[in-house]
Every structure is written in C-alpha cells, then in structure tokens.
Design a protein around this motif. Structure first.
Motif, mmCIF file in Angstrom:
data_model
loop_
_atom_site.group_PDB
_atom_site.id
_atom_site.type_symbol
_atom_site.label_atom_id
_atom_site.label_comp_id
_atom_site.label_asym_id
_atom_site.label_seq_id
_atom_site.Cartn_x
_atom_site.Cartn_y
_atom_site.Cartn_z
ATOM 1 N N ALA A 258 7.855 -4.703 1.392
ATOM 2 C CA ALA A 258 6.904 -4.241 0.068
ATOM 3 C C ALA A 258 6.359 -3.468 1.181
ATOM 4 C CB ALA A 258 6.815 -4.596 -0.973
ATOM 5 N N ILE A 259 5.115 -2.424 0.854
ATOM 6 C CA ILE A 259 4.340 -1.831 1.736
ATOM 7 C C ILE A 259 3.675 -1.754 0.882
ATOM 8 C CG2 ILE A 259 3.895 -0.174 3.526
ATOM 9 C CD1 ILE A 259 6.789 -0.291 4.512
ATOM 10 N N LEU A 260 2.000 -1.803 1.014
ATOM 11 C CA LEU A 260 0.727 -1.313 0.105
ATOM 12 C C LEU A 260 0.018 -0.947 1.445
ATOM 13 C CD1 LEU A 260 0.431 -4.699 -2.290
ATOM 14 C CD2 LEU A 260 1.598 -2.688 -2.666
ATOM 15 N N ALA A 261 -1.087 0.325 0.801
ATOM 16 C CA ALA A 261 -1.168 1.443 1.467
ATOM 17 C C ALA A 261 -2.203 1.709 0.564
ATOM 18 C CB ALA A 261 -0.637 1.912 1.969
ATOM 19 N N GLY A 262 -3.677 1.339 0.958
ATOM 20 C CA GLY A 262 -4.600 1.711 -0.217
ATOM 21 C C GLY A 262 -5.953 2.208 0.960
ATOM 22 N N SER A 263 -6.116 2.381 2.079
ATOM 23 C CA SER A 263 -6.669 2.652 3.504
ATOM 24 C C SER A 263 -6.083 4.781 3.262
ATOM 25 C CB SER A 263 -6.389 2.564 4.838
ATOM 26 O OG SER A 263 -7.281 3.874 5.905
ATOM 27 N N CYS A 264 -7.762 5.017 3.788
ATOM 28 C CA CYS A 264 -7.148 6.550 4.009
ATOM 29 C C CYS A 264 -7.727 7.319 4.623
ATOM 30 C CB CYS A 264 -8.557 7.321 2.814
ATOM 31 S SG CYS A 264 -8.097 6.823 0.735
ATOM 32 N N SER A 265 -7.856 6.203 5.985
ATOM 33 C CA SER A 265 -8.378 6.537 7.341
ATOM 34 C C SER A 265 -7.274 7.552 7.679
ATOM 35 C CB SER A 265 -8.211 5.309 8.298
ATOM 36 O OG SER A 265 -6.397 4.818 8.725
ATOM 37 N N GLY A 266 -7.212 8.591 8.667
ATOM 38 C CA GLY A 266 -6.295 9.634 9.639
ATOM 39 C C GLY A 266 -4.808 8.837 9.732
ATOM 40 N N GLU A 363 -10.387 -3.031 2.297
ATOM 41 C CA GLU A 363 -10.630 -3.357 1.280
ATOM 42 C C GLU A 363 -9.592 -3.879 0.149
ATOM 43 O OE1 GLU A 363 -13.679 -3.966 0.082
ATOM 44 O OE2 GLU A 363 -13.759 -3.920 2.547
ATOM 45 N N THR A 364 -8.625 -3.335 1.069
ATOM 46 C CA THR A 364 -6.812 -3.119 -0.075
ATOM 47 C C THR A 364 -6.457 -4.940 0.418
ATOM 48 O OG1 THR A 364 -6.402 -1.036 0.237
ATOM 49 C CG2 THR A 364 -4.522 -2.692 -0.330
ATOM 50 N N ALA A 399 5.227 -14.143 4.457
ATOM 51 C CA ALA A 399 4.797 -13.675 5.891
ATOM 52 C C ALA A 399 3.883 -12.457 5.466
ATOM 53 C CB ALA A 399 5.666 -13.204 6.510
ATOM 54 N N LEU A 400 2.796 -12.021 6.065
ATOM 55 C CA LEU A 400 1.716 -11.158 5.564
ATOM 56 C C LEU A 400 1.894 -10.292 6.771
ATOM 57 C CD1 LEU A 400 -0.499 -12.900 3.948
ATOM 58 C CD2 LEU A 400 1.163 -10.892 2.849
ATOM 59 N N ALA A 401 1.326 -8.378 7.247
ATOM 60 C CA ALA A 401 0.755 -7.688 8.116
ATOM 61 C C ALA A 401 -0.472 -7.241 7.453
ATOM 62 C CB ALA A 401 1.415 -6.972 8.885
ATOM 63 N N LEU A 402 -1.614 -7.798 7.769
ATOM 64 C CA LEU A 402 -2.860 -7.211 7.330
ATOM 65 C C LEU A 402 -3.595 -5.995 8.493
ATOM 66 C CD1 LEU A 402 -4.534 -10.468 5.835
ATOM 67 C CD2 LEU A 402 -2.270 -8.628 4.406
ATOM 68 N N LYS A 403 -3.109 -5.008 8.150
ATOM 69 C CA LYS A 403 -3.334 -3.674 8.653
ATOM 70 C C LYS A 403 -5.217 -3.308 8.469
ATOM 71 C CE LYS A 403 -2.171 0.467 8.640
ATOM 72 N NZ LYS A 403 -3.568 1.394 9.055
ATOM 73 N N SER A 404 -6.692 -3.136 9.243
ATOM 74 C CA SER A 404 -7.269 -2.144 9.689
ATOM 75 C C SER A 404 -6.920 -0.455 9.447
ATOM 76 C CB SER A 404 -7.945 -2.541 10.017
ATOM 77 O OG SER A 404 -9.629 -1.872 10.210
ATOM 78 N N GLY A 405 -6.992 0.254 8.853
ATOM 79 C CA GLY A 405 -6.679 1.489 8.159
ATOM 80 C C GLY A 405 -6.211 2.358 9.192
ATOM 81 N N ASN A 406 -7.387 1.909 10.450
ATOM 82 C CA ASN A 406 -7.742 3.366 11.787
ATOM 83 C C ASN A 406 -6.656 2.903 13.037
ATOM 84 O OD1 ASN A 406 -8.394 5.869 11.131
ATOM 85 N ND2 ASN A 406 -10.620 4.930 10.974
ATOM 86 N N PHE A 407 -5.704 0.963 12.356
ATOM 87 C CA PHE A 407 -4.977 0.774 13.747
ATOM 88 C C PHE A 407 -3.826 1.005 13.436
ATOM 89 C CE2 PHE A 407 -7.993 -3.334 14.643
ATOM 90 C CZ PHE A 407 -8.874 -2.654 15.054
ATOM 91 N N GLY A 408 -2.762 0.856 14.461
ATOM 92 C CA GLY A 408 -1.391 0.413 14.065
ATOM 93 C C GLY A 408 -0.912 2.345 14.372
ATOM 94 N N ALA A 409 0.298 1.559 15.541
ATOM 95 C CA ALA A 409 1.320 3.139 16.059
ATOM 96 C C ALA A 409 1.374 3.750 14.552
ATOM 97 C CB ALA A 409 2.350 2.494 17.351
ATOM 98 N N PRO A 410 2.343 5.000 14.973
ATOM 99 C CA PRO A 410 2.487 5.699 14.071
ATOM 100 C C PRO A 410 4.260 5.386 13.366
ATOM 101 C CG PRO A 410 1.826 6.904 16.162
ATOM 102 C CD PRO A 410 1.942 6.173 16.385
ATOM 103 N N ASP A 411 5.339 4.688 14.378
ATOM 104 C CA ASP A 411 5.891 3.725 13.171
ATOM 105 C C ASP A 411 5.565 2.282 13.105
ATOM 106 O OD1 ASP A 411 5.352 2.891 15.668
ATOM 107 O OD2 ASP A 411 7.470 2.519 16.636
ATOM 108 N N PHE A 412 3.802 2.310 12.292
ATOM 109 C CA PHE A 412 3.829 0.460 12.190
ATOM 110 C C PHE A 412 4.887 0.415 11.197
ATOM 111 C CE2 PHE A 412 0.823 -2.468 9.729
ATOM 112 C CZ PHE A 412 0.945 -3.471 11.238
ATOM 113 N N PHE A 413 4.838 0.576 10.153
ATOM 114 C CA PHE A 413 5.504 -0.137 9.212
ATOM 115 C C PHE A 413 6.690 -0.765 9.144
ATOM 116 C CE2 PHE A 413 2.473 3.150 6.191
ATOM 117 C CZ PHE A 413 1.001 2.112 6.170
#
Length: 423
Positions: A258-266, A363-364, A399-413
């Motif tokens: 599952a993927i949970l996205a709570g960031s509003c970053s670009g 925060e999420t 297994a977890l991936a905790l991503k800061s809002g502005n991190f990661g490539a476009p295909d990160f998920f």
C-alpha cells in the motif's frame, strides 16, 4: 555505540541512517540501527551508530528541547563519542521554530561552542552558498517551500533565520574556507567558538565539501545538519580502526502492499499523478475527513480491495487547495486529523497482513510509524537518494519506505515497492 543521531522527524532519520550505513562512496560504514523514539532498553552490543527518530520538528519548542535532551542522555549512556542533530535539508522551520533552540540546548549540555550547521544535501539538489540555502538552482524561498503547509520557508538566508531562533550570534564559514580543507574548517569553527558563537553556518556545494567538513569534525562532540553531513563521519571511525566498516544489505518483506501520500510538495504531487495513471488511486476528501464522512475504514477497504495493483491513497493537494482547506478548518486541526487518519489506516493495513508500506511526507511518516510501534529498524539499500528500505523485526516483518515530501524520482512509488520486496 560510537555515534548517536537525534533526528527531528522520521523520514530524515531513515535518510541519515542509510548514509551512515553505506559509508563514504558506499564502501562500508557503521553498523546502524534506527530507533523509533527513545528506546527503553540498552542498545545491542554490536550497534556502532544509533539513530533516534523523534517527531519534534513542529511541536512546541520546550517539548522538542526536552525530548532531544532525553535522547542525548540515552545515547551518551550507550557510550557515544559524537552526537549529530539531524534536521531537514530544506531547514523546515519557522522564525519561532525548533532547530536553533534544540541545537543550542544540545551544545550547552555537551559544553561546546562553534558547532557547525550545514543542511546541504547535493544529491537531492540542496546546497549552501554564502549562508543561503538553495534547492537546485532556486533560492529556498523561491523553490516551492515557501508554500509548505506547516513550515513555510520565506527566507533562504539561514544565518538570518537562525538568529531569530537563537540566543547567541550565528557565525558563517564561506566556501573558500571549506575548499582550503579540514584543518582550515576546524580552525574557523574554533574561532567562532572563541567568539561565543554557539552555531556557525558552513557552506557546501558538493559531496567533496561535505566530506571535508565531516573530516574537520572528527573530534567534535556535536555536529548538526542534513543527512549529507554524515558522508564523512563513518570514515573517521574506520580510519581510527574503531570499526571495520560494513555496508547496507538487500533486505525486504515481499507481500501485500500500500502507498500513503500525505505530502503536498511538488515532487510528491508529480509522483502521485504519474502513479495514478496506471494504478488504483483514491484522493482523500479533506472536508469529508473533517466532517467525519471519510474514515479509516474507507481508506483501508480501498487499499485492501486493490492488493497486487500498487494502490495509493493521497491528500496531496495544490498550495491553493491547502490554503483554502486550512482557512476553513484551521491548519493545526487539519494536520492532526490527517495524521490520525493515516496512522489509523496503517494500523488496519498491517493487522490485515500488509507487509510493504510506502509513506510520503515527513509528518505523515511520523504519524504512521508512531502508530505502528515497530521498534528498532534494520537499514537496507537506497531506493532514491535519501530514502532507504527499512525493515522491522519479529515474526511478521514490515518493510517501509519513508519519503520526505520533495525526495524521490517521478517513478518513486513503483520503484519503492520493488525494493521493499527485496528485489
């Protein structure tokens, strides 16, 4: 334990934990464990670096200081010779924020001055020049971070920002000093301390700058910065032959996802748009959350019904949408409600057998891992710069991936879910 880290959020904690584990140029670092909160028990004897993840970035300053000092005491009790205070590479704070007060409190507890401050993380486009923080080719306050829903960054001059938060003057080491090498850096920091400057901003544009800064801080009791500041720290202990140097390993837990996205970053909004084009995705109606018509059961049911298809739920609105909803219901109330929603959803997912969980937003992530209470986490390989695979212990690892809002490539998920499976 030789090195201890106090991180002010959970995504940043995982970021610096991987940096310490991989070491310089990936040739091997410290045996690192990530603790979700201050442990109640003594660390295992083979742990060389301990990272304590706090959720202290946006809480009341006095509480943030209290929690950070408690973390410091535990780390010192484990034998740590060096402490790192880790904050975001975009210096998420406010004029009344917690970075300055926590750094000063740690410095006072350790009896040190001339403590370096360097949020640079060139691999993610964060650099410091003339005391100003850049995101790629933009000043911080022109990069989109000025629209952060909790900590809008409206000034790229970190010296000026910190002076609003601290009791003493803030020094500065320019890039010319840094390029003269570790001895020049160390001398300049010592001079700042002699001038009663507790903190000093240090310029850094490349990884080589960060390595030089890390080498200069080899004997410092306290270092502060983003995860990039840790690039050269593990090598200091290896060169002294206090550790042999080990690298991060491939770990994971294949299973429901599952993927949970709570960031509003670009960056997160782009990742959401790309992912939802080919996978089931549910946009959270924040007004519905506030009114009680959108519940944990709604989100969990959607995600569990779409297992095997990389399902996503998200509350990643545009800056205008965020401002409108905050104006209607109140910023703190909206943040608290969404944190509770994501935390409750994560609990339901794990109870239902989900073993791979991707979370976007500092925060999420903090809300999710606090609710899950998974204990110490092992550090795996990097998914994208600043985001490693994390694995809990026990009979049913998560297994977890905790991503800061502005991190990661476009295909990160998609990429993250593969890495979390150990692939």
């Amino acid at each position: 334990m030789l090195l201890g880290v106090i991180a002010d959020d959970f995504t940043g904690a995982s970021d610096i934990a991987y940096t310490l584990a991989k070491g310089l140029s990936g040739e091997g670092g410290l045996r690192t464990v990530l603790y979700l909160g201050i442990p109640e028990e003594t660390a295992a004897a083979d742990v060389e670096a301990g990272v304590i993840a706090l959720k202290s970035r946006t809480i009341e300053t006095a509480v943030a200081v209290q929690q950070s000092l408690a973390a410091l005491r535990w780390l010192l009790d484990q034998g740590c010779r060096q402490i790192v205070f880790k904050y975001c590479s975009t210096f998420d704070s406010t004029p009344a924020g917690n970075i300055g007060p926590v750094a000063e409190a740690l410095a006072a507890a350790l009896g040190v001055q001339g403590v370096l401050v360097c949020p640079a993380f060139p691999a993610a486009g964060r650099t410091v020049y003339q005391g100003h923080l850049f995101v790629k080719d933009r000043l911080l306050n022109e990069s989109g971070l000025q629209n952060h829903p909790l900590n809008p960054m409206t000034d790229a001059d970190i010296r000026r920002w910190l002076r609003l938060q601290t009791a003493t003057d803030v020094g500065h080491l320019d890039i010319a000093t840094v390029r003269r090498g570790p001895k020049a850096i160390e001398a300049a920091l010592r001079e700042n301390g002699e001038r009663n400057r507790t903190l000093a901003i240090v310029d850094a544009i490349t990884d080589d700058d960060l390595v030089a800064i890390g080498r200069a801080a080899a004997s410092h009791r306290l270092v502060t910065g983003g995860s990039g500041i840790a690039l050269g720290l593990a090598a200091n202990f290896i060169e002294k032959r206090l550790v042999a140097g080990t690298g991060a390993s491939v770990i994971g837990a294949d299973g429901p996802e599952a993927i949970l996205a709570g960031s509003c970053s670009g960056a997160t909004r782009e990742q959401v748009e790309i992912h939802r084009a080919n996978h089931p995705a549910l946009a959270i109606d924040v007004a519905g959350v506030m009114g009680g018509s959108v519940t944990v059961e709604d989100l969990a049911s959607f995600l569990l019904a779409n297992q095997g298809r990389a399902p996503l739920v998200y509350s990643s609105g545009s800056p205008d949408e965020v401002k409108a909803i905050q104006a209607r219901f109140g910023r703190e109330k909206v943040a608290e409600a969404l944190d509770d929603l994501f935390a409750g959803t994560a609990l339901e997912l794990v109870k239902s057998g989900v073993t791979r969980l991707v979370v976007a937003g500092g925060e999420t992530s903090g809300a999710v891992v606090s609710a899950l209470d998974l204990g110490a986490l092992a550090i795996g390989v990097e998914i994208d710069p600043g985001v490693p695979v994390l694995l809990s212990g026990g009979e049913k690892p998560v297994a977890l991936a905790l991503k800061s809002g502005n991190f990661g490539a476009p295909d990160f998920f998609d990429k993250a879910l593969e890495r979390l499976a150990g692939r």
